[in-house]
Design a protein around this motif. Structure first.
Motif, PDB file in Angstrom:
ATOM      1  N   ASN A 127      76.474  25.851 -25.900  1.00 20.44           N
ATOM      2  CA  ASN A 127      76.282  26.168 -27.318  1.00 20.44           C
ATOM      3  C   ASN A 127      75.394  27.388 -27.546  1.00 20.44           C
ATOM      4  N   LYS A 128      75.043  28.079 -26.464  1.00 21.81           N
ATOM      5  CA  LYS A 128      74.197  29.266 -26.565  1.00 21.81           C
ATOM      6  C   LYS A 128      74.863  30.435 -25.860  1.00 21.81           C
ATOM      7  N   SER A 129      74.512  31.617 -26.281  1.00 18.32           N
ATOM      8  CA  SER A 129      74.943  32.809 -25.565  1.00 18.32           C
ATOM      9  C   SER A 129      74.099  32.956 -24.310  1.00 18.32           C
ATOM     10  N   LEU A 130      74.716  33.404 -23.221  1.00 18.89           N
ATOM     11  CA  LEU A 130      73.933  33.661 -22.007  1.00 18.89           C
ATOM     12  C   LEU A 130      72.927  34.774 -22.235  1.00 18.89           C
ATOM     13  N   ASN A 131      73.251  35.705 -23.129  1.00 22.56           N
ATOM     14  CA  ASN A 131      72.292  36.760 -23.468  1.00 22.56           C
ATOM     15  C   ASN A 131      71.005  36.142 -24.007  1.00 22.56           C
ATOM     16  N   LEU A 160      75.149  40.767 -15.582  1.00 21.32           N
ATOM     17  CA  LEU A 160      75.560  39.503 -14.968  1.00 21.32           C
ATOM     18  C   LEU A 160      75.070  38.303 -15.771  1.00 21.32           C
ATOM     19  N   LEU A 161      73.962  38.475 -16.486  1.00 20.71           N
ATOM     20  CA  LEU A 161      73.397  37.370 -17.259  1.00 20.71           C
ATOM     21  C   LEU A 161      73.763  37.498 -18.741  1.00 20.71           C
ATOM     22  N   THR A 162      75.016  37.849 -18.987  1.00 17.17           N
ATOM     23  CA  THR A 162      75.549  37.914 -20.344  1.00 17.17           C
ATOM     24  C   THR A 162      76.863  37.138 -20.371  1.00 17.17           C
ATOM     25  N   ASP A 163      77.410  36.985 -21.563  1.00 16.21           N
ATOM     26  CA  ASP A 163      78.679  36.264 -21.682  1.00 16.21           C
ATOM     27  C   ASP A 163      79.846  37.032 -21.068  1.00 16.21           C
ATOM     28  N   LYS A 164      79.611  38.276 -20.637  1.00 19.46           N
ATOM     29  CA  LYS A 164      80.649  39.062 -19.980  1.00 19.46           C
ATOM     30  C   LYS A 164      80.534  38.998 -18.465  1.00 19.46           C
ATOM     31  N   LYS A 198      78.191  27.703 -13.964  1.00 14.06           N
ATOM     32  CA  LYS A 198      77.383  26.488 -14.117  1.00 14.06           C
ATOM     33  C   LYS A 198      76.312  26.691 -15.184  1.00 14.06           C
ATOM     34  N   LEU A 199      75.692  27.857 -15.153  1.00 10.96           N
ATOM     35  CA  LEU A 199      74.675  28.183 -16.148  1.00 10.96           C
ATOM     36  C   LEU A 199      75.292  28.229 -17.540  1.00 10.96           C
ATOM     37  N   LYS A 200      76.433  28.880 -17.676  1.00 12.98           N
ATOM     38  CA  LYS A 200      77.103  28.985 -18.969  1.00 12.98           C
ATOM     39  C   LYS A 200      77.534  27.612 -19.478  1.00 12.98           C
ATOM     40  N   ASN A 201      78.064  26.782 -18.588  1.00 13.84           N
ATOM     41  CA  ASN A 201      78.521  25.457 -19.005  1.00 13.84           C
ATOM     42  C   ASN A 201      77.375  24.588 -19.486  1.00 13.84           C
ATOM     43  N   HIS A 202      76.234  24.718 -18.835  1.00 18.87           N
ATOM     44  CA  HIS A 202      75.078  23.913 -19.254  1.00 18.87           C
ATOM     45  C   HIS A 202      74.602  24.334 -20.640  1.00 18.87           C
ATOM     46  N   PHE A 203      74.689  25.623 -20.919  1.00 14.94           N
ATOM     47  CA  PHE A 203      74.254  26.135 -22.221  1.00 14.94           C
ATOM     48  C   PHE A 203      75.487  26.516 -23.051  1.00 14.94           C
ATOM     49  N   SER A 210      69.121  34.210 -21.209  1.00 13.88           N
ATOM     50  CA  SER A 210      68.529  35.092 -20.204  1.00 13.88           C
ATOM     51  C   SER A 210      67.318  35.849 -20.746  1.00 13.88           C
ATOM     52  N   LEU A 211      67.449  36.394 -21.940  1.00 11.17           N
ATOM     53  CA  LEU A 211      66.318  37.112 -22.538  1.00 11.17           C
ATOM     54  C   LEU A 211      65.151  36.164 -22.792  1.00 11.17           C
ATOM     55  N   ARG A 212      65.476  34.969 -23.275  1.00 13.54           N
ATOM     56  CA  ARG A 212      64.428  34.001 -23.571  1.00 13.54           C
ATOM     57  C   ARG A 212      63.814  33.401 -22.312  1.00 13.54           C
ATOM     58  N   TYR A 213      64.575  33.345 -21.226  1.00 15.65           N
ATOM     59  CA  TYR A 213      63.987  32.889 -19.962  1.00 15.65           C
ATOM     60  C   TYR A 213      62.887  33.855 -19.534  1.00 15.65           C
ATOM     61  N   SER A 214      63.175  35.142 -19.596  1.00 15.09           N
ATOM     62  CA  SER A 214      62.193  36.140 -19.153  1.00 15.09           C
ATOM     63  C   SER A 214      60.969  36.190 -20.063  1.00 15.09           C
ATOM     64  N   LEU A 215      61.117  35.741 -21.301  1.00 18.15           N
ATOM     65  CA  LEU A 215      59.991  35.740 -22.241  1.00 18.15           C
ATOM     66  C   LEU A 215      59.182  34.444 -22.196  1.00 18.15           C
ATOM     67  N   HIS A 216      59.638  33.459 -21.444  1.00 16.43           N
ATOM     68  CA  HIS A 216      59.047  32.121 -21.533  1.00 16.43           C
ATOM     69  C   HIS A 216      57.631  32.052 -20.977  1.00 16.43           C
ATOM     70  N   HIS A 217      57.372  32.743 -19.876  1.00 18.93           N
ATOM     71  CA  HIS A 217      56.034  32.690 -19.285  1.00 18.93           C
ATOM     72  C   HIS A 217      55.062  33.438 -20.186  1.00 18.93           C
ATOM     73  N   PRO A 218      53.873  32.887 -20.423  1.00 17.01           N
ATOM     74  CA  PRO A 218      52.935  33.512 -21.365  1.00 17.01           C
ATOM     75  C   PRO A 218      52.411  34.873 -20.924  1.00 17.01           C
ATOM     76  N   ALA A 219      52.596  35.249 -19.670  1.00 18.24           N
ATOM     77  CA  ALA A 219      52.159  36.575 -19.216  1.00 18.24           C
ATOM     78  C   ALA A 219      53.069  37.670 -19.751  1.00 18.24           C
ATOM     79  N   VAL A 220      54.303  37.315 -20.102  1.00 23.21           N
ATOM     80  CA  VAL A 220      55.301  38.324 -20.490  1.00 23.21           C
ATOM     81  C   VAL A 220      55.140  38.673 -21.965  1.00 23.21           C
ATOM     82  N   ALA A 221      54.833  39.943 -22.239  1.00 23.50           N
ATOM     83  CA  ALA A 221      54.668  40.410 -23.618  1.00 23.50           C
ATOM     84  C   ALA A 221      55.982  40.877 -24.218  1.00 23.50           C
TER      85      ALA A 221
END
Length: 304
Positions: A240-244, A205-209, A233-238, A247-258
């Motif tokens: 110039n970026k792939s939703l992939n 669901l959090l990909t360009d497909k 709405k999420l796709k339109n805001h970004f 989404s992957l970078r959102y989950s990596l953003h918090h410093p607890a996530v390795a």
């Protein structure tokens, strides 16, 4: 080049994107090729479990890494007891079962040690002290290097934080599942315990497909209508970026996530996931926009 992050206070440094092996399938040649390609392009963290295809997944992964074992951080899981010929499994976090199951995992994966051994679930009704003792003894014996848990239950996670030497917690975490943000991510970060984020693409669901994936789907507290409104709405805001990537970078953003560990059932999926992680991180402003425009999910059960 993929960045490597330290898991907790361990000596394990894992690529920020790992390979969740559950979706590799049972076609051994295809699966082995995917694992080998993952290693070739910089992924050093492989996550499997004894339960996946009732041990076959571990065996396939073991075959794929035979010539590369020392260059791989190998993670597997235990706790779901199954027997050949039976269709289901039973939950068994007992010391005797863990110490017998690890021998079978080692045999299937053709290795004499596991880098990260994880309890595949857990409840407050378990004998936590006995379970923890089993893992600590396996560390002392050199059979496993470190251990963690795979859980989405806040009350269970808190018990292991207080009582054990876990270095990691695997949990589902994505833009559509922000439950860990309520209290768990900060708690683990404060205790120097890392998060391994599974499901960062929320079943596609959090990909360009996403348009073909919605098709009447729901996800946690997102109804079909919610997804039909939010994802465009999420796709339109970004735009110039792939939703992939987002989404992957959102989950990596918090410093607890390795690391994030999306699955890959094809070579194309593997290459796409790695390419999108390498496309670069979110800015703080982008991260906050997502938080302001998505649901602030919370765990509805297994709370204190």
């Amino acid at each position: 080049m993929l960045r490597k992050n330290r898991i907790g206070q361990s000596s394990l440094f894992v690529s920020e994107i790992g390979l969740g092996c559950m979706s590799l399938g049972t076609d051994e040649k295809k699966a082995v090729d995917i694992v080998k390609k993952a290693i070739d392009i910089g992924i050093n963290y492989l996550d499997t479990a004894d339960l996946y295809d009732f041990g076959l997944n571990e065996a396939i992964v073991g075959n794929a890494i035979r010539e590369n074992r020392d260059n791989v951080i190998l993670a597997t899981k235990v706790g779901n007891r199954f027997e050949e010929g039976k269709s289901g499994w039973d939950w068994d976090p007992s010391k005797s079962y863990i110490k017998s199951a690890v021998k079978k995992s080692l045999h299937r994966m053709q290795t004499d040690y596991i880098d990260l051994y994880q309890l595949h679930g857990g409840t407050l009704e378990d004998n936590l002290e006995e379970t923890i003792e089993a893992f600590d003894e396996l560390v002392d014996e050199g059979v496993i290097r470190y251990y963690g848990i795979s859980s989405i239950r806040p009350n269970v996670i808190k018990e292991y934080v207080q009582k054990s030497n876990i270095v990691s917690v695997m949990m589902q975490y994505s833009i559509l599942d922000r439950r860990p943000e309520e209290q768990i991510l900060d708690l683990l970060y404060d205790h120097h315990i890392s998060v391994i984020a599974r499901g960062p693409l929320a079943k596609g669901l959090l990909t360009d497909k996403f348009t073909e994936k919605i098709n009447g789907s729901t996800y946690l507290d997102y109804t079909t209508d919610d997804l039909t409104t939010f994802l465009p709405k999420l796709k339109n805001h970004f735009e110039n970026k792939s939703l992939n990537n987002v989404s992957l970078r959102y989950s990596l953003h918090h410093p607890a996530v390795a690391a994030v560990i999306p699955g890959a059932s094809s070579m194309n999926q593997l290459l796409e996931n790695v390419e999108q992680v390498l496309a670069g991180p979110l800015t703080d402003e982008e991260y906050l926009w997502i938080q302001s425009n998505s649901k602030e999910n919370v765990y509805s059960s297994h709370r204190d």
